[in-house]
Scaffold this motif. Sequence first.
Motif, short mmCIF file in Angstrom:
data_model
loop_
_atom_site.label_atom_id
_atom_site.label_comp_id
_atom_site.label_asym_id
_atom_site.label_seq_id
_atom_site.Cartn_x
_atom_site.Cartn_y
_atom_site.Cartn_z
N UNK B 224 0.82 -1.22 0.00
CA UNK B 224 0.00 0.00 0.00
C UNK B 224 0.86 1.28 0.00
N UNK B 225 2.11 1.18 0.46
CA UNK B 225 3.02 2.33 0.43
C UNK B 225 3.80 2.42 -0.87
N UNK B 226 3.35 1.68 -1.88
CA UNK B 226 3.91 1.77 -3.23
C UNK B 226 5.35 1.27 -3.31
N UNK B 227 5.68 0.29 -2.45
CA UNK B 227 7.01 -0.32 -2.48
C UNK B 227 6.88 -1.72 -3.09
N UNK B 228 7.83 -2.09 -3.93
CA UNK B 228 7.78 -3.42 -4.53
C UNK B 228 8.01 -4.47 -3.46
N UNK B 229 7.06 -5.43 -3.35
CA UNK B 229 7.21 -6.46 -2.32
C UNK B 229 7.38 -7.85 -2.94
N UNK B 230 7.14 -7.95 -4.25
CA UNK B 230 7.25 -9.25 -4.91
C UNK B 230 7.75 -9.04 -6.31
N UNK B 231 8.88 -9.67 -6.64
CA UNK B 231 9.32 -9.67 -8.03
C UNK B 231 9.74 -11.08 -8.40
N UNK B 232 9.45 -11.47 -9.64
CA UNK B 232 9.83 -12.80 -10.12
C UNK B 232 11.30 -12.82 -10.50
N UNK B 233 11.86 -14.00 -10.68
CA UNK B 233 13.23 -14.15 -11.17
C UNK B 233 13.28 -13.66 -12.61
N UNK B 234 14.46 -13.26 -13.05
CA UNK B 234 14.54 -12.60 -14.36
C UNK B 234 14.25 -13.57 -15.50
N UNK B 235 14.51 -14.84 -15.35
CA UNK B 235 14.27 -15.79 -16.44
C UNK B 235 12.86 -16.38 -16.39
N UNK B 236 12.08 -15.99 -15.41
CA UNK B 236 10.73 -16.54 -15.29
C UNK B 236 9.78 -15.87 -16.28
N UNK B 237 8.88 -16.68 -16.86
CA UNK B 237 7.86 -16.16 -17.77
C UNK B 237 6.52 -16.79 -17.43
N UNK B 238 5.44 -16.07 -17.70
CA UNK B 238 4.09 -16.63 -17.54
C UNK B 238 3.79 -17.36 -18.84
N UNK B 239 3.56 -18.66 -18.76
CA UNK B 239 3.51 -19.46 -19.98
C UNK B 239 2.59 -20.65 -19.76
N UNK B 240 1.39 -20.55 -20.24
CA UNK B 240 0.45 -21.66 -20.09
C UNK B 240 -0.89 -21.16 -19.60
N UNK B 241 -1.80 -22.07 -19.39
CA UNK B 241 -3.16 -21.69 -19.02
C UNK B 241 -3.20 -20.85 -17.75
N UNK B 242 -3.98 -19.81 -17.81
CA UNK B 242 -4.13 -18.91 -16.67
C UNK B 242 -5.61 -18.61 -16.49
N UNK B 243 -6.09 -18.66 -15.24
CA UNK B 243 -7.46 -18.20 -15.03
C UNK B 243 -7.56 -17.44 -13.72
N UNK B 244 -8.60 -16.66 -13.62
CA UNK B 244 -8.90 -15.91 -12.40
C UNK B 244 -10.39 -16.03 -12.09
N UNK B 245 -10.72 -16.04 -10.81
CA UNK B 245 -12.13 -16.01 -10.39
C UNK B 245 -12.27 -14.93 -9.32
N UNK B 246 -13.27 -14.05 -9.49
CA UNK B 246 -13.44 -12.90 -8.59
C UNK B 246 -14.87 -12.76 -8.10
N UNK B 247 -15.27 -13.49 -7.05
CA UNK B 247 -16.55 -13.14 -6.42
C UNK B 247 -16.42 -11.74 -5.78
N UNK B 248 -17.47 -10.94 -5.86
CA UNK B 248 -17.35 -9.53 -5.48
C UNK B 248 -18.68 -8.96 -5.04
N UNK B 249 -18.66 -8.01 -4.13
CA UNK B 249 -19.90 -7.39 -3.69
C UNK B 249 -19.62 -6.02 -3.08
N UNK B 250 -20.66 -5.20 -3.07
CA UNK B 250 -20.61 -4.00 -2.23
C UNK B 250 -22.01 -3.76 -1.70
N UNK B 251 -22.07 -3.00 -0.64
CA UNK B 251 -23.37 -2.77 0.00
C UNK B 251 -23.36 -1.37 0.61
N UNK B 252 -24.24 -0.53 0.13
CA UNK B 252 -24.40 0.80 0.72
C UNK B 252 -25.78 0.92 1.33
#
Lengths: 433, 433, 433
Positions: B224-252
């Motif tokens: 939240x303070x805009x500092x990098x906390x996670x970086x991958x290794x330099x030779x790492x690549x995203x390669x292959x099936x990827x999915x995301x699921x996002x249940x979400x709600x708000x209530x006012x």
Amino acid sequence: VESQDGDFSLSVRGTVQQDSDFFIDDNNGNPANTNGDDLNNNFYMRRVRPTFTGTVWKYVDWRIMPDFAMGTTRLFDAYADLRYFRAASLAAGKFKAPVSLERLQSASALTFTERGFPTQLAPNHDIGFMLHGEFDRPGGPETPRSYNLYQFPEFFAYQVGIFDGTVNNGNIDSANNDSKQLEARIFAHPFQSSGFEAVEGLGFGIAGSWGHPNDASTPTYATPGQQTMFRYASAARIDGTQYRVYPQMYWNWGPFGLIGEYAVSQQRVANQTVTNGQVGPRTKNTSQIIENDYAWNITASYVLTGEDNVFQGQGIRPRHAFNPFEGNWGAFQIAARWSDISFSDNVFTNVAKAGSKTPVYAYADPRQAVQNATNWSLGVNWWLNQNVKLMADYSQTSFQGGAGVYNAKGQLTNEVADRETEKAFISRVQVSF
Amino acid sequence: VESQDGDFSLSVRGTVQQDSDFFIDDNNGNPANTNGDDLNNNFYMRRVRPTFTGTVWKYVDWRIMPDFAMGTTRLFDAYADLRYFRAASLAAGKFKAPVSLERLQSASALTFTERGFPTQLAPNHDIGFMLHGEFDRPGGPETPRSYNLYQFPEFFAYQVGIFDGTVNNGNIDSANNDSKQLEARIFAHPFQSSGFEAVEGLGFGIAGSWGHPNDASTPTYATPGQQTMFRYASAARIDGTQYRVYPQMYWNWGPFGLIGEYAVSQQRVANQTVTNGQVGPRTKNTSQIIENDYAWNITASYVLTGEDNVFQGQGIRPRHAFNPFEGNWGAFQIAARWSDISFSDNVFTNVAKAGSKTPVYAYADPRQAVQNATNWSLGVNWWLNQNVKLMADYSQTSFQGGAGVYNAKGQLTNEVADRETEKAFISRVQVSF
Amino acid sequence: VESQDGDFSLSVRGTVQQDSDFFIDDNNGNPANTNGDDLNNNFYMRRVRPTFTGTVWKYVDWRIMPDFAMGTTRLFDAYADLRYFRAASLAAGKFKAPVSLERLQSASALTFTERGFPTQLAPNHDIGFMLHGEFDRPGGPETPRSYNLYQFPEFFAYQVGIFDGTVNNGNIDSANNDSKQLEARIFAHPFQSSGFEAVEGLGFGIAGSWGHPNDASTPTYATPGQQTMFRYASAARIDGTQYRVYPQMYWNWGPFGLIGEYAVSQQRVANQTVTNGQVGPRTKNTSQIIENDYAWNITASYVLTGEDNVFQGQGIRPRHAFNPFEGNWGAFQIAARWSDISFSDNVFTNVAKAGSKTPVYAYADPRQAVQNATNWSLGVNWWLNQNVKLMADYSQTSFQGGAGVYNAKGQLTNEVADRETEKAFISRVQVSF
């Protein structure tokens, strides 16, 4: 949208183009990308240009237009045009160079998603001063004044300017040497208001440039699918007299439209090294050649729905905007193009010592730069209304040279192969106002 | 400000956010910055976004929004939205990806200065085509049309699109491979206009993405303070099936507001090398793992001055704008948040040969990438008026892993330590219109 | 152009400046560029700044101004100014630092194309908070409110702010260390509305800054012809207490105008290395010196056509705009300037070991950084109208040091020579509104 205040005006305008490139038949097991294989199917923003333009004190026009597309931000237009005398206006700043006709057509009015090959041999946007004038047909009606630096159609127009001088296809922001470039163009619609309807919309002219760049960095050239097809060797520089000649024409007759342009470009390419001496480090030409390049383009189109085909402004104005609730469909245009570009043989000169088994390409490596490219394209444009256009093109480009061959160990051999034929479906969604 | 001309409109809008980050308890003698120590107290512009938006020919909306903050210039929005049919509008261009709910909230309406962790696992801004529709409650009143691609509150809405497909937290400008990503979302306010006042402002839905990225470069994640906390290794690549699921709600419900979101993200991470062969240089996966990441966020807030808490638009509208001469104070809001993110154990796999004393982290080095981060925040927002907001947050984030330990010679040891707890006071001055 | 809506306003403004630099007598066979020889004659865009500014809810001003010139895009202004109390307004964001007087003059009102040397020792644009107030002469008329953060002429004004703290001439986007910089300024027009006509337009004041930068990167300084004349050594950092003092004045009496400013700047320069230790890699000062720099500038001008010379706003307002058809010529202004800058001797300290034949300049190499520069300039400005200005300057700058000498083998010798005198014709075409 415009706010008027006597002799002052200010308009905020904009162009948004989203392009989709799909390449077919591009997975033939050749080296990825470099030989024209394994091209990335791509959604991307081709142009994102908020534009600010206006007039102050009745006689001075100005324009600011940056572009935020393609993952970068570049300035395209920023100029003042002092239009006190219609026969001799003076523009100062950064704007389109008065050389290639198709370059002078607005990006939102283009018939195909990408311009033809001749524009790549011409300067793109240059910085300097340009004197220009527009003349009405003697005894004919007065052409209404427009905000544009380049007006179409005018009975006769000239532009002559002194510029920093970009390399081919270049869009520069400052000069890297003292030498400036002269660019000039004349264009006429001789039959305007002549009563000969078929040729009233015929315009032709000639443009050219002359300069003497010094140690200028080299350009690259791209295919219609936005892939680099020609790059110079890293030590090559444009150094010496350079000129371009651009005969050009277009012809609109009712729904029919034709654009044609031929380009001759000559430049001197040097193989440079840095030497030390009493005057400190200086570049020196180890060897040099004269390069002659040629390109041409012919584009024909027809508006199926009968509206007038136009070259200027933002393009075709549908009689009725698309409105499915009222049964209006906008305008449909079909188009075909043939374009070709050829590079001098001597730019591929092998400067290796006699007897050497490995070639040394000091100017351009024929395994990375094509000798010739020929493109034909077919397109359909759906103008939903004057401000929204959907485009779908099929573009096929075949090449001579430009590709390398690898041996079983994965080493690049001396053999020069032809870059794979590029077969691209390109579509565009455009809003421009 | 807007100028109206029948079915055409053009608005120039803007958002300016100046942030001040002050870190406390961050001088513990650990290695500077990399371990979360010696963070820079910083005044900086968080967002500077002139925005151009409008409608042409009644049915086509468009928007251009660059950002000039953070010492760089990036394009965030550039799209056309063809809204001929409310049940099936077609947007084309670059815009917010329809995945994370908090991402879809306007940056000027945010409860805290930074969004929660789930948004970091989602695409940020993507390029492509999106079909979307909004539906009114059958028999209920018609929701007024808004210029926004994502409208709140609507009885039911769907979005489904095909995009270039960014990596997590990515904001891309072109594709680096052929593979495209499907993103979809449904959202509903089922009790809208139902008469059950407490839940009229309840909205929930689910979103997700599915794609097959190829050799895509890796993201980084920030605190939240805009500092990098996670970086991958330099030779790492995203390669292959990827999915995301996002249940979400708000209530006012009146002055009370709640936002909640859960994120599941799975991707394949490869350790890549380049090999030569008959087909030239090609990348090859030396090894690969499946990474599962999880994040969630819950934010609650209350408007002390009694105004309605809202999710949409530019946020809360004070009943009376701050005016010290008339004794009006604007609106005050208090807020609390709890957010968490966890990364798969196997992304920290040591691929060194058995017996090696030095670990080799091919995917992510646990001394540079945290395994888990937990944040809680408290905030006060003073809405001087609808367009001006002052924010003051205290944000505390504790980490598992993510830090290295140095020996007396200053060499990095194999030990994995916890990154220092980040304690940040973050304030913001915002003008948005 | 402005659209008014009660207590809200929004203006789109802009400045376009195209400059042409021609250097004479710059081909003396010295090492190209580095010694001030072989300078590029250059057409370039100096400023291209669309500007968005306005007021919301009567009391809050804001402004966004990026610049697209010089081949890059930078943010110059982005702030909110809370002006509830005229004696104590609070500005937050990025804006001009309240130090150098000539910096506070609008770029479109400048007498010469480039500002004098004192502005280069001051911060340029900084990020932070500034309290400021303007006061009318007791019993005198009320000065009309303007949109500008810095108003001229006001009877008395103060500014005091806390900023990230840029290095000299710096325009920053974030802090690189915890230390903040205090900047303050007072300015008065004591004879305003006093009836003593000759001195009513006399304003003077003093400004300064105090900070303690830590490991900050070093600035460069440029000649009036935009050539780098001073660069620090690569391992040098600004590290330690820094202050600036800026006595400043201007005086306008009818068509006559005078601007004068003196600058004292002290900073600590360190020669840094990185050391390893229990706390990981840290920078360490191997050696350090205190640097004292001085600069001054005096500019006089006269409006031949009799209009009032002004400091504020966009500059001189011609009585009659240039209109050749009505015989009006606008306004003509002639101007002269003398400016000087001197750098501390100890910044050129040779830290080589005793007996070493080769000098080691840890802070600044006198062969790459001048010890002193003196400029005089003459100029003619033709204000066609209030929004269009043509400028023509001759600027001559002589230097002490700053150049190297090469031996016959092309090796740099230990000798320090004077950089070649810069003789530049600089012209500008400007539209500003």
